[in-house]
Write a protein that holds these residues in place. Structure first.
Motif, PDB file in Angstrom:
ATOM      1  N   UNK A 189       0.939  -1.156   0.161  1.00 30.19           N
ATOM      2  CA  UNK A 189       0.015  -0.062  -0.020  1.00 30.19           C
ATOM      3  C   UNK A 189       0.764   1.274  -0.058  1.00 30.19           C
ATOM      4  N   UNK A 190       2.049   1.262   0.479  1.00 31.99           N
ATOM      5  CA  UNK A 190       2.892   2.255   0.777  1.00 31.99           C
ATOM      6  C   UNK A 190       3.233   2.921  -0.481  1.00 31.99           C
ATOM      7  N   UNK A 191       3.610   1.699  -1.419  1.00 35.37           N
ATOM      8  CA  UNK A 191       3.998   2.328  -3.042  1.00 35.37           C
ATOM      9  C   UNK A 191       3.126   2.145  -3.906  1.00 35.37           C
ATOM     10  N   UNK A 192       1.869   1.601  -3.764  1.00 33.91           N
ATOM     11  CA  UNK A 192       1.038   1.416  -4.770  1.00 33.91           C
ATOM     12  C   UNK A 192      -0.179   2.663  -4.411  1.00 33.91           C
ATOM     13  N   UNK A 193      -0.105   3.211  -3.152  1.00 36.72           N
ATOM     14  CA  UNK A 193      -1.129   4.273  -2.983  1.00 36.72           C
ATOM     15  C   UNK A 193      -2.497   3.783  -2.836  1.00 36.72           C
ATOM     16  N   UNK A 194      -2.459   2.564  -2.546  1.00 31.80           N
ATOM     17  CA  UNK A 194      -4.095   1.927  -2.556  1.00 31.80           C
ATOM     18  C   UNK A 194      -4.923   1.835  -3.657  1.00 31.80           C
ATOM     19  N   UNK A 195      -4.194   2.102  -4.937  1.00 37.64           N
ATOM     20  CA  UNK A 195      -4.766   2.393  -6.216  1.00 37.64           C
ATOM     21  C   UNK A 195      -5.252   0.871  -6.715  1.00 37.64           C
ATOM     22  N   UNK A 196      -4.794  -0.218  -6.224  1.00 42.76           N
ATOM     23  CA  UNK A 196      -5.017  -1.593  -6.529  1.00 42.76           C
ATOM     24  C   UNK A 196      -5.765  -2.264  -5.335  1.00 42.76           C
ATOM     25  N   UNK A 197      -6.963  -3.075  -5.675  1.00 41.90           N
ATOM     26  CA  UNK A 197      -7.688  -3.838  -4.805  1.00 41.90           C
ATOM     27  C   UNK A 197      -6.701  -4.959  -4.015  1.00 41.90           C
ATOM     28  N   UNK A 198      -6.969  -4.978  -2.905  1.00 42.56           N
ATOM     29  CA  UNK A 198      -6.255  -6.313  -2.132  1.00 42.56           C
ATOM     30  C   UNK A 198      -7.006  -7.163  -1.493  1.00 42.56           C
ATOM     31  N   UNK A 199      -6.587  -8.680  -1.071  1.00 38.24           N
ATOM     32  CA  UNK A 199      -7.467  -9.477  -0.425  1.00 38.24           C
ATOM     33  C   UNK A 199      -6.439 -10.449  -0.112  1.00 38.24           C
ATOM     34  N   UNK A 200      -7.248 -11.731   0.518  1.00 39.93           N
ATOM     35  CA  UNK A 200      -6.363 -12.823   1.198  1.00 39.93           C
ATOM     36  C   UNK A 200      -7.053 -13.880   0.845  1.00 39.93           C
TER      37      UNK A 200
END
Length: 434
Positions: A189-200
């Motif tokens: 998130x630090x490097x993408x700025x939260x622009x891409x979705x994330x899950x587990x």
């Protein structure tokens, strides 16, 4: 590098959509070993096939399960360097020279984008932080997980077809497991700025929501209903997630694979196309925003068939279950998207076990899935209008058969066009326009 429209969570928190707000139905394929095992020509073949079959997401792994640290890719390159103690180090990705491992990963991700495919990328398989029954070795700690997350996030921050998937078929048991995953998520998130979705991606018969539902970095939930149970009942996990607060989208990211031994034991037989169809319609009609298919020989990119993996990955590409997955996407995209809700109260006297039915509806349509074509009763009046137009949707062919019009009140009985194992049908009710 091809740029396609990025994804976000819908305003109602139940679905994924494109950045412009239009609906996105996730139809995924499982290709865990794609980056690790296929060369460029083979990757082109695989990705082209899946795009032609209307898949739009490919689930794969950077640090793969099958000796992913020590066995080179088709060009003989491995992903990480060893540190001064001889341990493969996530903070030391091997980007030396030309044609390195990560250049090949770049190629696969960019080739997918050129075909309109999103890549749900696991930065690592779970055995690299929680060995359990895997090959490992365990190489992650909280510190290097963050460094690796920052590095891989920075490498792919401009790929608009990227979706991040942490975990990798593992539960979180110790404090350090949680710390590693959180640090990796924060690094990305630090490097993408939260622009891409994330899950587990969780272990079998579990959801990401079990440990992580309230984590701020978890944009949507993944269920792995898995391969251990003959009776498919992924609808229970989807329904549990659907009812959780805060509201987050959920879906089955790893149901039974086509041609995998039931319960991992060949003597039990193998899941087939009927099983993977049932898992898909059960999952979606119970509240899933999409669905992922898998084939046992394709996720592993098998080249030496045997009793556990029945065929070469290339021979598995045209298996019937894979070709039939496009029909669930077509059906879901054919009606208003964002007002759809699961509603099992549409079914009067629902059956149990193998004949359990699932139902979903919008304002002016309803759909009921019968896995074996057994006669059933519908509670009418759940959608708008005085009368409804009924049709039968065939999950095997994607074709409709008209079934007439009916008053939209009381209880109505319906008999599918055929019955028996493999004769699954979807009853579609649409408000009859005046």
């Amino acid at each position: 590098m091809t740029s396609i429209q990025g994804l976000k969570i819908s305003d109602n928190g139940r679905f994924l959509c494109y950045q412009d707000g239009t609906p996105f139905f996730w139809l995924g394929d499982t290709a865990w070993e794609l980056i690790h095992k296929l060369d460029r020509e083979e990757a082109d073949e695989y990705l082209g096939n899946r795009a032609n079959l209307k898949f739009n997401v490919i689930q794969t792994v950077a640090l793969a399960e099958s000796h992913g640290l020590t066995a080179g890719n088709p060009y003989g390159r491995t992903p990480l360097l060893q540190n001064e103690t001889g341990v493969f180090d996530p903070s030391l990705p091997d980007t030396e020279g030309t044609g390195h491992y990560w250049e090949h990963a770049d190629y696969v991700i960019d080739r997918a984008a050129s075909l309109g495919l999103y890549v749900a990328l696991l930065p690592t398989w779970g055995d690299k932080f929680h060995l359990k029954h895997g090959k490992g070795p365990v190489i992650f700690n909280e510190k290097n997980a963050r460094v690796y997350g920052e590095w891989i996030g920075d490498r792919y921050k401009d790929r608009t077809n990227m979706i991040w998937v942490l975990g990798g078929d593992r539960s979180l048991v110790t404090y350090e497991h949680f710390a590693i995953i959180r640090a990796m998520a924060e690094g990305i998130r630090t490097t993408t700025g939260g622009r891409q979705l994330m899950t587990f991606h969780p272990q079998g018969w579990q959801s990401s929501s079990y440990h992580l539902h309230e984590e701020s970095w978890l944009d949507f939930n993944m269920v792995q209903s898995g391969h251990g149970q003959r009776l498919i009942c992924n609808y229970t996990k989807i329904a549990e997630d659907y009812d959780k607060v805060p509201v987050k989208p959920t879906f089955d990211s790893e149901p039974c694979y086509e041609d995998i031994p039931i319960g991992f034991k060949p003597e039990n037989g193998y899941f087939d196309a009927a099983d993977v169809r049932t898992a898909a319609y059960y999952g979606v009609f119970s509240g899933g925003f999409g669905h992922t298919y898998g084939h046992h020989s394709i996720w592993s990119m098998t080249t030496e068939p045997g009793v556990n993996r029945l065929m070469h990955w290339r021979d598995a590409l045209p298996r019937p279950g894979a070709a039939q997955m496009q029909h669930v996407r077509t059906l879901m995209e054919s009606r208003p998207f964002f007002d759809r809700v699961p509603d099992q109260s549409l079914i009067a006297n629902n059956r149990t076990g193998a004949n359990y039915m699932t139902a979903t509806r919008g304002t002016d349509y309803a759909m009921i899935y019968s896995p074996n074509g057994v006669r059933f009763e519908v509670v009418m009046g759940k959608i708008a209008g005085d009368r409804v137009r009924a049709s039968w949707f065939d999950p095997r062919s994607g074709m409709y058969l008209q079934a007439g019009t009916f008053p939209n009140d009381g209880i109505a009985e319906f008999m599918p066009p055929s019955s028996g194992r493999g004769n699954d049908w979807v009853l579609v009710l649409d408000t009859e326009s005046e």
